[in-house]
Design an enzyme around this catalytic site. Sequence first.
Site, PDB file in Angstrom:
ATOM      1  N   HIS A 354      -6.683  12.115  -3.666  1.00  0.00           N
ATOM      2  CA  HIS A 354      -5.718  12.772  -4.560  1.00  0.00           C
ATOM      3  C   HIS A 354      -4.955  13.895  -3.857  1.00  0.00           C
ATOM      4  CE1 HIS A 354      -8.009  11.444  -8.432  1.00  0.00           C
ATOM      5  NE2 HIS A 354      -7.338  10.476  -7.860  1.00  0.00           N
ATOM      6  N   ARG A 461       4.406  -0.419  -4.538  1.00  0.00           N
ATOM      7  CA  ARG A 461       2.956  -0.649  -4.526  1.00  0.00           C
ATOM      8  C   ARG A 461       2.386  -0.304  -5.899  1.00  0.00           C
ATOM      9  NH1 ARG A 461       4.146   2.574   0.091  1.00  0.00           N
ATOM     10  NH2 ARG A 461       4.021   1.416   2.070  1.00  0.00           N
ATOM     11  N   ARG A 497       5.002  -5.445  -5.914  1.00  0.00           N
ATOM     12  CA  ARG A 497       3.833  -6.195  -5.462  1.00  0.00           C
ATOM     13  C   ARG A 497       2.746  -6.113  -6.528  1.00  0.00           C
ATOM     14  NH1 ARG A 497       1.357  -4.274   0.101  1.00  0.00           N
ATOM     15  NH2 ARG A 497       0.662  -2.519  -1.186  1.00  0.00           N
ATOM     16  N   GLU A 596       0.816 -12.081   5.468  1.00  0.00           N
ATOM     17  CA  GLU A 596      -0.080 -11.183   6.195  1.00  0.00           C
ATOM     18  C   GLU A 596      -1.331 -11.905   6.676  1.00  0.00           C
ATOM     19  OE1 GLU A 596      -0.805  -7.965   3.504  1.00  0.00           O
ATOM     20  OE2 GLU A 596      -0.865  -9.282   1.769  1.00  0.00           O
ATOM     21  N   ASN A 619       1.561  -4.723   9.016  1.00  0.00           N
ATOM     22  CA  ASN A 619       0.325  -3.982   9.252  1.00  0.00           C
ATOM     23  C   ASN A 619      -0.886  -4.906   9.200  1.00  0.00           C
ATOM     24  OD1 ASN A 619       2.121  -1.882   9.151  1.00  0.00           O
ATOM     25  ND2 ASN A 619       1.375  -1.035   7.229  1.00  0.00           N
ATOM     26  N   ASP A 620      -1.052  -5.617   8.082  1.00  0.00           N
ATOM     27  CA  ASP A 620      -2.198  -6.510   7.947  1.00  0.00           C
ATOM     28  C   ASP A 620      -2.075  -7.736   8.843  1.00  0.00           C
ATOM     29  OD1 ASP A 620      -4.031  -5.226   6.335  1.00  0.00           O
ATOM     30  OD2 ASP A 620      -3.125  -5.910   4.479  1.00  0.00           O
ATOM     31  N   ARG A 630      -7.748  -1.442  11.604  1.00  0.00           N
ATOM     32  CA  ARG A 630      -6.901  -0.294  11.979  1.00  0.00           C
ATOM     33  C   ARG A 630      -7.424   1.019  11.435  1.00  0.00           C
ATOM     34  NH1 ARG A 630      -2.753  -0.201   7.511  1.00  0.00           N
ATOM     35  NH2 ARG A 630      -3.135  -2.045   6.263  1.00  0.00           N
ATOM     36  N   CYS A 667       8.116  -5.573   5.526  1.00  0.00           N
ATOM     37  CA  CYS A 667       7.868  -4.312   4.822  1.00  0.00           C
ATOM     38  C   CYS A 667       6.751  -3.484   5.446  1.00  0.00           C
ATOM     39  CB  CYS A 667       7.542  -4.579   3.349  1.00  0.00           C
ATOM     40  SG  CYS A 667       6.043  -5.554   3.103  1.00  0.00           S
TER      41      CYS A 667
END
Length: 744
Positions: A354, A461, A497, A596, A619-620, A630, A667
């Site tokens: 948070h 997201r 997504r 991905e 990334n993935d 990662r 993305c």
Amino acid sequence: MLNTLRDITQAVAGASSLESALNVLVSQTKLAMQTQCCSIYILEQQHLVLSATDGLASAAINSVKMPLSEGLVGLAAEKEEAVNLADAKSHHRFKFFPEVEEEEYRAFLAVPIIFQKQVVGVIVVQQPQPRQFSENEEAFLMTLAAQLAVVVRSLKNKAAISNVQQQVVFKGTSASKGIAIADAFVLGGEISLVQDERKSSDTEKELQRLKTAMQRCSDIISTLSQRFDREKVDDIASIFSALQLLLNEASLGGEYLREVEQGWQAESAVSRVSMRYIEQFMAMEDPYLKERASDIRELGQKVLRQLIEPDKLDLAPAKPVILVAKEVDATLLAEFPRGKLAGIVTELGGVNAHAAILARALGVPAIVGADQVLAANIDDKKLVLNANSGQLLVDPSDAVLHEYYTLISENQAQQRQFSAELSLPAQTLDGHRIHLYLNAGLLSGLSTDMAEGADGIGLYRTEIPFMLHQRFPSEVEQVHVYKQVLSAARDRPVVMRTLDVGGDKPLPYFPINEDNPFLGWRGIRLSLDHPELFLMQLRAMLTANADSAQLQILLPMVSNLDEIDRTLLYLEQAFSEITEELDRSIPKPKIGVMLEVPSLLFQLEDVAKRVDFVSVGSNDLTQYLLAVDRNNPSVSPLFDSFHPGVLRALKWTITDCNRYQLDASICGELAGEPMGALLLVAMGYQKLSMNQGSIARINYLLRRIDKQSLELLLDKALTLSNGEQVRLLLNEYLNEHDLISILH
């Protein structure tokens, strides 16, 4: 052996200074290994310095120095492995130092002390009689060196801070980008949750004290929540709503009161309840459930502060500071005067905690995971926080400060230069239009972000609102959030997504405990296994989009065609239900899948028959192609999106997408990096989605290059052996085109 290792490590860790720690280390290691000599050399400015010894001449301490290229000690550091010799003097690297007085020693064993792949020093044991140390002795010293690495590094930093001539750098993980220069404000005076357990003879009095303290806490939290509500920062306001719920009598608040009713003093009651629940949550393996323990700790400390130090103001620095703490909570950051918070550094916490989310929303540079920073006594010292690279500099020299002030000024000027062209389209010199989209998750600041040059939202997201709740958000709550996102995009396309949790993003109220979460129950797999949640989300998206045609739906972590087919059935069901409920026609959104999982790259012809578009999650995809987690610091340096194998996969993908007339975008983080954008445009990608801070920079870059020259550059890059060679090639290209400054 284990007990001996533990005793030595604890004794060294408990030392008050580096000098005393090293003296304890050599004497206890000599005793444990039953040798005649133990010494330790510390690496300082590429020279190994004899820093402590039990067996050599004490006068040689701090005077004997050797470069890494000399001596047997240097050999151990240079090779980063143990050197075990029966007769050290017969080795060609043996270096004689008369002042050391080691003529009598023949047997020699040296082991490097390595912290995060960097040699910190070398520990050496010696004996007069020629013999090779046994495998068990070598294993013992290697294990001891590995355990001591963190302690020695921490004590070395602590010692260096007292010497302003020596640069001290702590490393952490960037949670919110930016650079800040300010004095350290080390958060102290915390109220301990561990309170003496005391009974009370006046239960009514204690109940009144507790209720008053709880009401004060409730008022503070409510004020903060309302402030963020007014500022339309719904996702941050929900954090405080969750704390308010914990304070209710139906939750922890009621537990506090019941403990007092059983005869405990108010402080004891709060302590007992808090520690009981914290212990339960900390015993859980899931990291996000462990973060719930932080919520309980935060609330308990706030109530205790109102009981022990009511109305005491702790956060009132006279000038902007960099807050340094073990861990910070969202409420503390919200209470901190905004004009006085220049940056944040914590030893604990994750980039999705948070506090990290709030730091990004406030635009405050922050790093987390700065190991041992609190042990260095840096309160009120001048700091340079470079959250772009995850570094904290302590007591930098005037020259270093000047360089950073210059860098900040240059960055601001450069950003103004980039922003001046945001109203112009991203088009290469030879006329190729590239569309730049925004990656988003927080609602805060989204309207501003969308006003600054984005062609739409390429990735929203939806898991972020889920992560900020203490339960699954209802359909009505989801509709409200999605409408805000569509409205912020101002008639531009929005790719939402579906829920992508699991792996490094589990929900705090939905535990997923797996041995290998990145290959487990995540993304579309989880959604399809819970159709009641999936249908609710699809319905909310369709309802939010009922009066516009902006929405496009993206499916994460798709690994086979059956997952697409099943999703399309659920989407058709949701579409029929909403159409019937609204009693009118509604727009049908385009459907896409994230690329991905590598297996799907070989089924693009079949994918094109089912969906309207694909979005490459670099990334993935990189993670799975290279088999590198990662988020694991032990292997994260191997994560390289510029690896020629990854680049070839990306080129293969866009070639096949064009062949099958399948719309494609990308993305991942690669799209927002200048070098990555150059390669992607060369491959044929025309839609790049990135964080808002990258859009102006990439737009500026693309308007100054031509695609034809990039294609020649790509041909060379694909023939190279590793990612470093690719970067060097791209550096040369940018330098030749007078664009190298765009990397800084």
